[in-house]
Design a protein around this motif. Structure first.
Motif, PDB file in Angstrom:
ATOM      1  N   SER A   7      -7.681   3.295  10.683  1.00 13.31           N
ATOM      2  CA  SER A   7      -7.635   3.295   9.223  1.00 13.31           C
ATOM      3  C   SER A   7      -8.834   2.555   8.671  1.00 13.31           C
ATOM      4  CB  SER A   7      -6.348   2.644   8.730  1.00 13.31           C
ATOM      5  OG  SER A   7      -6.337   1.278   9.042  1.00 13.31           O
ATOM      6  N   ASP A   8      -9.219   2.927   7.469  1.00 10.06           N
ATOM      7  CA  ASP A   8     -10.298   2.259   6.764  1.00 10.06           C
ATOM      8  C   ASP A   8      -9.878   0.832   6.440  1.00 10.06           C
ATOM      9  OD1 ASP A   8     -12.835   2.329   5.515  1.00 10.06           O
ATOM     10  OD2 ASP A   8     -11.888   2.566   3.569  1.00 10.06           O
ATOM     11  N   LEU A   9      -8.635   0.682   5.966  1.00  8.10           N
ATOM     12  CA  LEU A   9      -8.123  -0.610   5.530  1.00  8.10           C
ATOM     13  C   LEU A   9      -6.695  -0.761   6.057  1.00  8.10           C
ATOM     14  CD1 LEU A   9      -8.621  -3.104   3.622  1.00  8.10           C
ATOM     15  CD2 LEU A   9      -7.649  -1.711   1.791  1.00  8.10           C
ATOM     16  N   SER A  10      -6.429  -1.862   6.741  1.00 13.63           N
ATOM     17  CA  SER A  10      -5.108  -2.070   7.341  1.00 13.63           C
ATOM     18  C   SER A  10      -4.601  -3.463   6.965  1.00 13.63           C
ATOM     19  CB  SER A  10      -5.192  -1.944   8.861  1.00 13.63           C
ATOM     20  OG  SER A  10      -3.932  -2.169   9.454  1.00 13.63           O
ATOM     21  N   ILE A  11      -3.487  -3.502   6.251  1.00  7.29           N
ATOM     22  CA  ILE A  11      -2.852  -4.749   5.831  1.00  7.29           C
ATOM     23  C   ILE A  11      -1.639  -4.967   6.732  1.00  7.29           C
ATOM     24  CG2 ILE A  11      -1.889  -6.017   3.863  1.00  7.29           C
ATOM     25  CD1 ILE A  11      -4.739  -4.825   3.402  1.00  7.29           C
ATOM     26  N   GLN A  12      -1.562  -6.122   7.365  1.00  5.94           N
ATOM     27  CA  GLN A  12      -0.475  -6.380   8.306  1.00  5.94           C
ATOM     28  C   GLN A  12       0.229  -7.692   7.979  1.00  5.94           C
ATOM     29  OE1 GLN A  12       0.505  -4.137  10.544  1.00  5.94           O
ATOM     30  NE2 GLN A  12      -1.178  -2.759  10.027  1.00  5.94           N
ATOM     31  N   ASN A  13       1.529  -7.592   7.659  1.00 11.29           N
ATOM     32  CA  ASN A  13       2.393  -8.763   7.441  1.00 11.29           C
ATOM     33  C   ASN A  13       1.763  -9.783   6.481  1.00 11.29           C
ATOM     34  OD1 ASN A  13       4.760 -10.309   7.888  1.00 11.29           O
ATOM     35  ND2 ASN A  13       3.680 -11.563   9.398  1.00 11.29           N
ATOM     36  N   LEU A  14       1.271  -9.311   5.365  1.00 19.25           N
ATOM     37  CA  LEU A  14       0.543 -10.184   4.438  1.00 19.25           C
ATOM     38  C   LEU A  14       1.497 -10.979   3.558  1.00 19.25           C
ATOM     39  CD1 LEU A  14      -2.500 -10.701   3.751  1.00 19.25           C
ATOM     40  CD2 LEU A  14      -2.106  -9.310   1.719  1.00 19.25           C
ATOM     41  N   HIS A  15       1.221 -12.273   3.477  1.00 25.19           N
ATOM     42  CA  HIS A  15       1.944 -13.180   2.586  1.00 25.19           C
ATOM     43  C   HIS A  15       0.923 -13.884   1.700  1.00 25.19           C
ATOM     44  CE1 HIS A  15       5.945 -13.273   4.710  1.00 25.19           C
ATOM     45  NE2 HIS A  15       5.179 -12.762   5.667  1.00 25.19           N
ATOM     46  N   VAL A  16       1.163 -13.889   0.388  1.00 23.36           N
ATOM     47  CA  VAL A  16       0.310 -14.603  -0.558  1.00 23.36           C
ATOM     48  C   VAL A  16       1.208 -15.372  -1.513  1.00 23.36           C
ATOM     49  CG1 VAL A  16      -1.557 -14.438  -2.263  1.00 23.36           C
ATOM     50  CG2 VAL A  16      -1.384 -12.717  -0.448  1.00 23.36           C
ATOM     51  N   SER A  17       0.893 -16.660  -1.701  1.00 30.19           N
ATOM     52  CA  SER A  17       1.724 -17.505  -2.559  1.00 30.19           C
ATOM     53  C   SER A  17       0.887 -18.161  -3.643  1.00 30.19           C
ATOM     54  CB  SER A  17       2.404 -18.603  -1.729  1.00 30.19           C
ATOM     55  OG  SER A  17       3.249 -18.044  -0.751  1.00 30.19           O
ATOM     56  N   TYR A  18       1.536 -18.373  -4.796  1.00 33.29           N
ATOM     57  CA  TYR A  18       0.986 -19.220  -5.858  1.00 33.29           C
ATOM     58  C   TYR A  18       1.883 -20.456  -5.924  1.00 33.29           C
ATOM     59  CZ  TYR A  18      -1.400 -14.947  -7.381  1.00 33.29           C
ATOM     60  OH  TYR A  18      -2.186 -13.816  -7.436  1.00 33.29           O
ATOM     61  N   GLY A  19       1.473 -21.532  -5.282  1.00 36.75           N
ATOM     62  CA  GLY A  19       2.347 -22.698  -5.216  1.00 36.75           C
ATOM     63  C   GLY A  19       3.619 -22.335  -4.464  1.00 36.75           C
ATOM     64  N   SER A  20       4.756 -22.514  -5.114  1.00 34.82           N
ATOM     65  CA  SER A  20       6.038 -22.225  -4.464  1.00 34.82           C
ATOM     66  C   SER A  20       6.485 -20.775  -4.664  1.00 34.82           C
ATOM     67  CB  SER A  20       7.120 -23.163  -5.010  1.00 34.82           C
ATOM     68  OG  SER A  20       7.278 -22.962  -6.402  1.00 34.82           O
ATOM     69  N   VAL A  21       5.699 -20.012  -5.422  1.00 33.68           N
ATOM     70  CA  VAL A  21       6.066 -18.616  -5.699  1.00 33.68           C
ATOM     71  C   VAL A  21       5.449 -17.696  -4.656  1.00 33.68           C
ATOM     72  CG1 VAL A  21       5.933 -16.723  -7.362  1.00 33.68           C
ATOM     73  CG2 VAL A  21       6.230 -19.075  -8.179  1.00 33.68           C
ATOM     74  N   ASN A  22       6.280 -16.957  -3.932  1.00 28.68           N
ATOM     75  CA  ASN A  22       5.796 -15.999  -2.936  1.00 28.68           C
ATOM     76  C   ASN A  22       5.564 -14.653  -3.615  1.00 28.68           C
ATOM     77  OD1 ASN A  22       6.059 -17.879  -0.799  1.00 28.68           O
ATOM     78  ND2 ASN A  22       8.261 -17.468  -0.728  1.00 28.68           N
ATOM     79  N   ALA A  23       4.301 -14.389  -3.988  1.00 25.46           N
ATOM     80  CA  ALA A  23       3.986 -13.172  -4.747  1.00 25.46           C
ATOM     81  C   ALA A  23       3.954 -11.935  -3.869  1.00 25.46           C
ATOM     82  CB  ALA A  23       2.646 -13.354  -5.455  1.00 25.46           C
ATOM     83  N   VAL A  24       3.519 -12.093  -2.623  1.00 26.62           N
ATOM     84  CA  VAL A  24       3.485 -10.987  -1.655  1.00 26.62           C
ATOM     85  C   VAL A  24       4.160 -11.484  -0.387  1.00 26.62           C
ATOM     86  CG1 VAL A  24       1.978  -9.539  -0.223  1.00 26.62           C
ATOM     87  CG2 VAL A  24       1.389  -9.962  -2.615  1.00 26.62           C
ATOM     88  N   ARG A  25       5.134 -10.696   0.095  1.00 26.00           N
ATOM     89  CA  ARG A  25       5.975 -11.188   1.193  1.00 26.00           C
ATOM     90  C   ARG A  25       6.041 -10.175   2.340  1.00 26.00           C
ATOM     91  NH1 ARG A  25      11.542 -12.469  -1.434  1.00 26.00           N
ATOM     92  NH2 ARG A  25      11.195 -10.433  -2.385  1.00 26.00           N
ATOM     93  N   GLY A  26       5.194 -10.375   3.329  1.00 24.67           N
ATOM     94  CA  GLY A  26       5.258  -9.560   4.537  1.00 24.67           C
ATOM     95  C   GLY A  26       4.897  -8.100   4.344  1.00 24.67           C
ATOM     96  N   VAL A  27       3.909  -7.849   3.498  1.00 26.38           N
ATOM     97  CA  VAL A  27       3.515  -6.465   3.195  1.00 26.38           C
ATOM     98  C   VAL A  27       2.600  -5.908   4.284  1.00 26.38           C
ATOM     99  CG1 VAL A  27       2.114  -5.051   1.633  1.00 26.38           C
ATOM    100  CG2 VAL A  27       3.825  -6.624   0.706  1.00 26.38           C
ATOM    101  N   SER A  28       2.875  -4.684   4.700  1.00 28.76           N
ATOM    102  CA  SER A  28       2.014  -3.953   5.636  1.00 28.76           C
ATOM    103  C   SER A  28       1.799  -2.538   5.108  1.00 28.76           C
ATOM    104  CB  SER A  28       2.644  -3.871   7.035  1.00 28.76           C
ATOM    105  OG  SER A  28       2.839  -5.153   7.584  1.00 28.76           O
ATOM    106  N   PHE A  29       0.555  -2.097   5.064  1.00 28.22           N
ATOM    107  CA  PHE A  29       0.259  -0.706   4.714  1.00 28.22           C
ATOM    108  C   PHE A  29      -1.156  -0.371   5.138  1.00 28.22           C
ATOM    109  CE2 PHE A  29      -1.131  -2.980   0.925  1.00 28.22           C
ATOM    110  CZ  PHE A  29      -2.299  -2.326   0.539  1.00 28.22           C
ATOM    111  N   GLU A  30      -1.478   0.922   5.099  1.00 29.68           N
ATOM    112  CA  GLU A  30      -2.803   1.379   5.521  1.00 29.68           C
ATOM    113  C   GLU A  30      -3.396   2.342   4.505  1.00 29.68           C
ATOM    114  OE1 GLU A  30      -2.587   2.953   9.476  1.00 29.68           O
ATOM    115  OE2 GLU A  30      -2.511   0.932  10.355  1.00 29.68           O
ATOM    116  N   VAL A  31      -4.707   2.295   4.416  1.00 31.76           N
ATOM    117  CA  VAL A  31      -5.467   3.237   3.586  1.00 31.76           C
ATOM    118  C   VAL A  31      -6.504   3.881   4.500  1.00 31.76           C
ATOM    119  CG1 VAL A  31      -6.922   3.542   1.555  1.00 31.76           C
ATOM    120  CG2 VAL A  31      -5.169   1.735   1.557  1.00 31.76           C
TER     121      VAL A  31
END
Length: 236
Positions: free
Chosen positions: A2-26
């Protein structure tokens, strides 16, 4: 690969989990859209891919290389360009200078002029207004300028965040015709769009985000006719 592969991504703003375990491909050459309600994590996903937000966990692979530790300008050098929500043009610079700013990391100065003419071919109105300050343009023209500035980076993958926001329906149609034209020329598109209807009509595949997780994915055509998606996002 894949051109772009996202695996188990977590992104937080302080205590807020904005992205939780996202995986996808483009995959190379696709238009892929992320749809979901406000606050679902769509913009955060794009900001993480382009290095504007740092991942707490997981990986972002582009052409096999991990981007998660790279600063934003190095990610642009890898070939990813981010057209942010709200356009973020330089309102006190001319249209021409905005476009040249898009090329400021490039070393191939001979090709910059050719790409500038290419932008003016795609967006004739920008050529007419090349000496105007960006802040004097209409909303639709500013969106055109933001996309054209992205083209000037000479990137291979374009992240587009809410390109239809605040625009009249006819202008939205024009913007999406341009997005498809750019894609047909070989640019991979990852699209975040509040207008799920137009996003699904123009994409190849789609992922549905709810509260930071992917709850459904498939071909855009299938999701466009999915009763649960139509009820939740298409108002029918």
């Amino acid at each position: 690969m894949s051109d772009l592969s996202i695996q188990n991504l977590h992104v937080s703003y302080g205590s807020v989990n904005a992205v939780r375990g996202v995986s996808f491909e483009v995959h190379e050459g696709e238009i892929v859209t992320l749809i979901g309600a406000n606050g679902a994590g769509k913009t955060t996903m794009l900001r993480a891919i382009s290095g504007l937000e740092k991942a707490k966990e997981g990986s972002i692979l582009y052409g096999g290389a991990d981007l998660t530790k790279l600063p934003a300008h190095k990610i642009v050098e890898q070939g990813i360009v981010h057209i942010p929500e709200g356009r973020r043009i330089f309102s006190n610079l001319t249209v021409y200078d905005n476009l040249i700013m898009g090329a400021h990391l490039r070393k191939d100065t001979g090709e910059v002029k050719a790409d500038l003419e290419d932008c003016f071919d795609i967006f004739p109105r920008l050529k007419e207004r090349s000496g105007q300050l960006g802040g004097t343009l209409s909303g639709g023209e500013q969106q055109m300028l933001a996309i054209a500035r992205g083209i000037m980076t000479h990137g291979k993958t374009m992240l587009l965040d809410e390109p239809s926001m605040g625009l009249a329906p006819l202008v939205v149609e024009e913007i999406f015709e341009v997005i498809k034209r750019i894609n047909r020329r070989g640019t991979t598109i990852l699209l975040v769009e509040q207008n799920a209807n137009i996003a699904l009509k123009n994409a190849d595949r789609a992922y549905v985000l709810e509260t930071g997780t992917i709850v459904k994915d498939g071909s855009a055509k299938d999701l466009l006719h999915d009763p649960s998606i139509r009820a939740a996002y298409l108002g029918c």
